[in-house]
Design a protein around this motif. Structure first.
Motif, PDB file in Angstrom:
ATOM      1  N   CYS A  67       0.774  -1.259   0.075  1.00  0.00           N
ATOM      2  CA  CYS A  67       0.066   0.016  -0.236  1.00  0.00           C
ATOM      3  C   CYS A  67       0.707   1.123  -0.110  1.00  0.00           C
ATOM      4  N   ILE A  68       0.368   2.351  -0.791  1.00  0.00           N
ATOM      5  CA  ILE A  68       1.153   3.403  -0.848  1.00  0.00           C
ATOM      6  C   ILE A  68       1.113   4.456   0.419  1.00  0.00           C
ATOM      7  N   ASN A  69      -0.051   4.116   1.112  1.00  0.00           N
ATOM      8  CA  ASN A  69      -0.317   4.888   2.558  1.00  0.00           C
ATOM      9  C   ASN A  69       0.635   4.705   3.468  1.00  0.00           C
ATOM     10  N   GLU A  70       1.394   5.581   3.939  1.00  0.00           N
ATOM     11  CA  GLU A  70       2.545   5.322   5.011  1.00  0.00           C
ATOM     12  C   GLU A  70       2.060   4.918   6.155  1.00  0.00           C
ATOM     13  N   ASP A  71       0.766   4.934   6.588  1.00  0.00           N
ATOM     14  CA  ASP A  71       0.090   4.639   7.702  1.00  0.00           C
ATOM     15  C   ASP A  71      -0.363   3.262   7.668  1.00  0.00           C
ATOM     16  N   CYS A  72      -0.142   2.563   6.640  1.00  0.00           N
ATOM     17  CA  CYS A  72      -0.975   1.222   6.384  1.00  0.00           C
ATOM     18  C   CYS A  72       0.265   0.217   6.098  1.00  0.00           C
ATOM     19  N   ASP A  73       0.040  -1.095   6.604  1.00  0.00           N
ATOM     20  CA  ASP A  73       1.171  -2.087   6.224  1.00  0.00           C
ATOM     21  C   ASP A  73       0.403  -3.072   5.469  1.00  0.00           C
ATOM     22  N   GLY A  74      -0.721  -2.725   4.829  1.00  0.00           N
ATOM     23  CA  GLY A  74      -1.356  -3.514   3.675  1.00  0.00           C
ATOM     24  C   GLY A  74      -0.385  -3.982   2.743  1.00  0.00           C
ATOM     25  N   GLU A  75      -0.460  -5.500   2.187  1.00  0.00           N
ATOM     26  CA  GLU A  75       0.389  -5.968   1.194  1.00  0.00           C
ATOM     27  C   GLU A  75      -0.450  -6.779  -0.049  1.00  0.00           C
ATOM     28  N   ARG A  76      -1.874  -6.195   0.198  1.00  0.00           N
ATOM     29  CA  ARG A  76      -2.658  -6.831  -0.767  1.00  0.00           C
ATOM     30  C   ARG A  76      -3.772  -5.844  -1.343  1.00  0.00           C
ATOM     31  N   ALA A  77      -3.858  -5.853  -2.542  1.00  0.00           N
ATOM     32  CA  ALA A  77      -4.529  -4.641  -3.256  1.00  0.00           C
ATOM     33  C   ALA A  77      -5.696  -5.280  -4.401  1.00  0.00           C
ATOM     34  N   ARG A  78      -6.755  -4.713  -4.313  1.00  0.00           N
ATOM     35  CA  ARG A  78      -7.606  -5.221  -5.607  1.00  0.00           C
ATOM     36  C   ARG A  78      -7.046  -4.195  -6.882  1.00  0.00           C
ATOM     37  N   TYR A  79      -7.083  -5.093  -8.038  1.00  0.00           N
ATOM     38  CA  TYR A  79      -6.891  -4.228  -8.954  1.00  0.00           C
ATOM     39  C   TYR A  79      -7.649  -4.062 -10.152  1.00  0.00           C
ATOM     40  N   GLU A  80      -7.557  -3.353 -11.168  1.00  0.00           N
ATOM     41  CA  GLU A  80      -8.389  -3.402 -12.337  1.00  0.00           C
ATOM     42  C   GLU A  80      -7.465  -2.460 -13.353  1.00  0.00           C
ATOM     43  N   MET A  81      -7.591  -3.264 -14.583  1.00  0.00           N
ATOM     44  CA  MET A  81      -6.799  -2.355 -15.481  1.00  0.00           C
ATOM     45  C   MET A  81      -7.720  -1.771 -16.609  1.00  0.00           C
ATOM     46  N   LYS A  82      -7.431  -0.660 -17.052  1.00  0.00           N
ATOM     47  CA  LYS A  82      -8.260   0.225 -18.071  1.00  0.00           C
ATOM     48  C   LYS A  82      -7.509   0.727 -19.195  1.00  0.00           C
ATOM     49  N   ARG A  85      -5.597   5.776 -22.030  1.00  0.00           N
ATOM     50  CA  ARG A  85      -5.067   6.655 -22.954  1.00  0.00           C
ATOM     51  C   ARG A  85      -5.375   6.323 -24.583  1.00  0.00           C
ATOM     52  N   ALA A  86      -4.585   6.841 -25.178  1.00  0.00           N
ATOM     53  CA  ALA A  86      -4.225   6.186 -26.759  1.00  0.00           C
ATOM     54  C   ALA A  86      -4.193   4.729 -26.891  1.00  0.00           C
ATOM     55  N   ALA A  87      -4.825   4.030 -27.863  1.00  0.00           N
ATOM     56  CA  ALA A  87      -4.881   2.696 -27.999  1.00  0.00           C
ATOM     57  C   ALA A  87      -3.120   2.134 -28.127  1.00  0.00           C
ATOM     58  N   ASP A  88      -2.374   3.154 -28.761  1.00  0.00           N
ATOM     59  CA  ASP A  88      -0.920   2.419 -28.781  1.00  0.00           C
ATOM     60  C   ASP A  88      -0.119   2.542 -27.222  1.00  0.00           C
ATOM     61  N   GLU A  89      -0.767   3.151 -26.406  1.00  0.00           N
ATOM     62  CA  GLU A  89      -0.219   3.277 -25.071  1.00  0.00           C
ATOM     63  C   GLU A  89      -0.720   2.023 -23.946  1.00  0.00           C
ATOM     64  N   SER A  90       0.011   1.564 -23.156  1.00  0.00           N
ATOM     65  CA  SER A  90      -0.236   0.498 -22.211  1.00  0.00           C
ATOM     66  C   SER A  90      -1.419   0.932 -21.306  1.00  0.00           C
ATOM     67  N   GLU A  91      -1.929  -0.150 -20.703  1.00  0.00           N
ATOM     68  CA  GLU A  91      -3.255   0.022 -19.748  1.00  0.00           C
ATOM     69  C   GLU A  91      -2.826   0.677 -18.696  1.00  0.00           C
ATOM     70  N   THR A  92      -3.642   1.453 -17.991  1.00  0.00           N
ATOM     71  CA  THR A  92      -3.464   2.009 -16.701  1.00  0.00           C
ATOM     72  C   THR A  92      -4.055   1.083 -15.646  1.00  0.00           C
ATOM     73  N   ARG A  93      -3.217   0.726 -14.517  1.00  0.00           N
ATOM     74  CA  ARG A  93      -3.712  -0.407 -13.455  1.00  0.00           C
ATOM     75  C   ARG A  93      -4.346   0.788 -12.399  1.00  0.00           C
ATOM     76  N   PHE A  94      -5.571   0.321 -11.731  1.00  0.00           N
ATOM     77  CA  PHE A  94      -5.766   1.075 -10.564  1.00  0.00           C
ATOM     78  C   PHE A  94      -5.942  -0.047  -9.554  1.00  0.00           C
ATOM     79  N   PHE A  95      -5.382   0.499  -8.326  1.00  0.00           N
ATOM     80  CA  PHE A  95      -5.404  -0.103  -7.113  1.00  0.00           C
ATOM     81  C   PHE A  95      -6.071   0.286  -6.007  1.00  0.00           C
ATOM     82  N   THR A  96      -6.764  -0.516  -4.900  1.00  0.00           N
ATOM     83  CA  THR A  96      -7.367  -0.292  -3.830  1.00  0.00           C
ATOM     84  C   THR A  96      -6.960  -1.159  -2.881  1.00  0.00           C
TER      85      THR A  96
END
Length: 109
Positions: A67-82, A85-96
Motif C-alpha cells: 500500500c502507498i499509504n505510509e500509515d498502512c502495512d497492507g500488502e494486498r490490493a484489488r486491481y483493475e486495468m483500463k 489513453r491512446a490505443a498504442d499506449e499501455s493500460e493503466t492499473r488501478f489499485f485499492t
C-alpha cells in the motif's frame, strides 16, 4: 501514423513530407492515405478516472502490492486495468488497498 521504411521509427510531418527523426529518411505525403489515418488531434485528456463511486466488489481480483499509504502495512490490493489513453499506449492499473481502502494508479512511462 506513418513509420519509416528504413529504420521502422515513427515519422513526423514537416510541410509536404514525412520525416524520420531517427535516420533522416523523407518521403512525400499522400493525402489519400492520410485521410484514412486516425489521429489524436483534437482529443481531450480528461485526466484521472474517478473511481470513488465504484463498489469495492466490482474493482476486481487482488494482487500482492504494498500500500502507498505510509500509515498502512497492507500488502494486498484489488486491481483493475483500463485503457484510458491512446490505443498504442499501455493500460493503466488501478489499485485499492484491501486493508485501508487507499486508492492509487500506475502508468507505464
Amino acid at each position: 501514423m506513418q513509420f519509416c521504411d528504413e529504420c521502422g521509427s515513427m515519422m513526423h510531418t514537416e510541410g509536404d513530407s514525412w520525416v524520420c527523426r531517427s535516420c533522416g529518411h523523407e518521403q512525400l505525403r499522400d493525402s489519400a492515405s492520410e485521410a484514412a489515418m486516425t489521429t489524436t488531434e483534437g482529443q481531450s485528456d480528461d485526466g484521472p478516472v474517478d473511481m470513488s463511486e465504484v463498489d469495492d466488489s466490482e474493482i476486481g481480483p487482488t494482487t500482492r502490492m504494498q500500500c502507498i499509504n505510509e500509515d498502512c502495512d497492507g500488502e494486498r490490493a484489488r486491481y483493475e486495468m483500463k485503457q484510458i489513453r491512446a490505443a498504442d499506449e499501455s493500460e493503466t492499473r488501478f489499485f485499492t488497498c484491501v486493508e485501508c481502502g487507499q486508492k492509487w494508479r500506475e502508468d507505464d512511462h
